[in-house]
Enzyme design. Sequence first.
Site, PDB file in Angstrom:
ATOM      1  N   GLU A 177       0.811  -1.224   0.000  1.00 49.83           N
ATOM      2  CA  GLU A 177       0.000   0.000   0.000  1.00 49.83           C
ATOM      3  C   GLU A 177       0.841   1.270   0.000  1.00 49.83           C
ATOM      4  O   GLU A 177       1.225   1.770   1.056  1.00 49.83           O
ATOM      5  CB  GLU A 177      -0.929   0.007   1.232  1.00 49.83           C
ATOM      6  CG  GLU A 177      -1.832   1.237   1.264  1.00 49.83           C
ATOM      7  CD  GLU A 177      -2.756   1.292   2.483  1.00 49.83           C
ATOM      8  OE1 GLU A 177      -2.539   0.534   3.450  1.00 49.83           O
ATOM      9  OE2 GLU A 177      -3.690   2.108   2.472  1.00 49.83           O
ATOM     10  N   LYS A 219      -2.372  -2.129  -3.239  1.00 51.81           N
ATOM     11  CA  LYS A 219      -3.423  -1.301  -2.634  1.00 51.81           C
ATOM     12  C   LYS A 219      -3.063   0.171  -2.816  1.00 51.81           C
ATOM     13  O   LYS A 219      -2.457   0.788  -1.933  1.00 51.81           O
ATOM     14  CB  LYS A 219      -3.569  -1.655  -1.146  1.00 51.81           C
ATOM     15  CG  LYS A 219      -4.570  -0.786  -0.406  1.00 51.81           C
ATOM     16  CD  LYS A 219      -4.943  -1.368   0.950  1.00 51.81           C
ATOM     17  CE  LYS A 219      -5.835  -0.409   1.715  1.00 51.81           C
ATOM     18  NZ  LYS A 219      -6.453  -1.028   2.879  1.00 51.81           N
TER      19      LYS A 219
HETATM   20  P1  13P Z   1      -9.155   4.091   4.073  1.00 52.53           P
HETATM   21  O1  13P Z   1      -9.995   3.299   3.112  1.00 52.53           O
HETATM   22  O2  13P Z   1      -9.946   4.691   5.196  1.00 52.53           O
HETATM   23  O3  13P Z   1      -8.264   5.068   3.387  1.00 52.53           O
HETATM   24  O4  13P Z   1      -8.205   3.066   4.784  1.00 52.53           O
HETATM   25  C1  13P Z   1      -7.539   2.139   4.022  1.00 52.53           C
HETATM   26  C2  13P Z   1      -6.401   1.628   4.793  1.00 52.53           C
HETATM   27  O5  13P Z   1      -6.328   0.462   5.054  1.00 52.53           O
HETATM   28  C3  13P Z   1      -5.352   2.566   5.215  1.00 52.53           C
HETATM   29  O6  13P Z   1      -4.190   1.872   5.488  1.00 52.53           O
END
Ligand code: 13P
Length: 340
Positions: A177, A219
């Site tokens: 991510e 992600k």
């Molecule tokens: P949000 O969808 O609230 O941005 O959170 C995603 C997430 O896992 C952040 O690490």
Amino acid sequence: MNTQQLIDTAKELVAGDKGLLAMDESNPTCNKRFAKLGIPQTEETRRAYRELIVTTPGLAESISGAILYDETIRQKKRDGTPFAKALIEASIIPGIKVDTGAKQMAGHPGEKITEGLDGLRDRLKEYSLMGARFAKWRAVIAVGDGLPSRSALEANAHALARYAALCQEAGLVPVVEPEVLMAGEHSLERSVKVTGEALRNVFIQLNCQRVLLEGMILKPNMALPGLTCPAQETVNDAADATVKCLLRTVPAAVPGVAFLSGGQSAELASARLNAMNIRFKSHLPWALAFSFARAIQQPALELWKGEEANVSAAQQSLVHRARCNLAARRGEYTDAMERN
Ligand code: 13P
């Protein structure tokens, strides 16, 4: 490393048009969200809230996997069932957030580097024994005057790749991510540029660290104008910009792209994911899925307010948002779904 197992798990996480539910807020983040709604910030209220989520009837129809936090994976339902076991019994794959947070990056005012590599191999072993089959690590990239710096992009990409390689060694699918933040006045064009740079750096490092692309999930953020940018493009324009950016940067071997919501409203996140799938799904190499926290949970949290009497209403809201996002994966999400 069991390559086939990683590939199978990664595919399973994006199969059936389902997506991930991120319920891995750290204690400080969870407490902040509770405080805004006047909910007491204790271990027990956090546990009760997570019990509400994992016991939501019908959640598995739209959710393939749920990401837990260290405290949460050690907690249990009131009847003594560990949350990870409860998820498995509900046919939802348990995952675990394994970074230890984004900290100020030395010498780089306004930028952060995510920590958590020290001791990670042993922690992954422990989480795997607790039932986790995938993991998550979040890097944050700020956009601003002269930001992001090349060194912040490189250092964060390197950490993501080191984490991903350790996950695969332990048999866990890494959810990688890199989040380009929405905070700021930057344009959609700038978001596309920075998101592209971040993703290019990430895949260079993933390749250096010999990460199996077929056994991971990306992600990313959607490419969106900054929250305070005067020009806010249409849903279709943002969808086009995001997919164009991903096509230029994400190898076809990656099975799934599961977006974070990043502070968009729940409805906008669904609408934008829907637009991407309507316009591009049939000719993309990877699935376009979701891994939302706020865009699935926030309406439910606001209904719950920490009260036992509101559990059922909050659970219905969670299922509703999860279904909206399943529909968005199919390009079948409509405004009418929000009015039913
Ligand atoms: P949000 O969808 O609230 O941005 O959170 C995603 C997430 O896992 C952040 O690490």
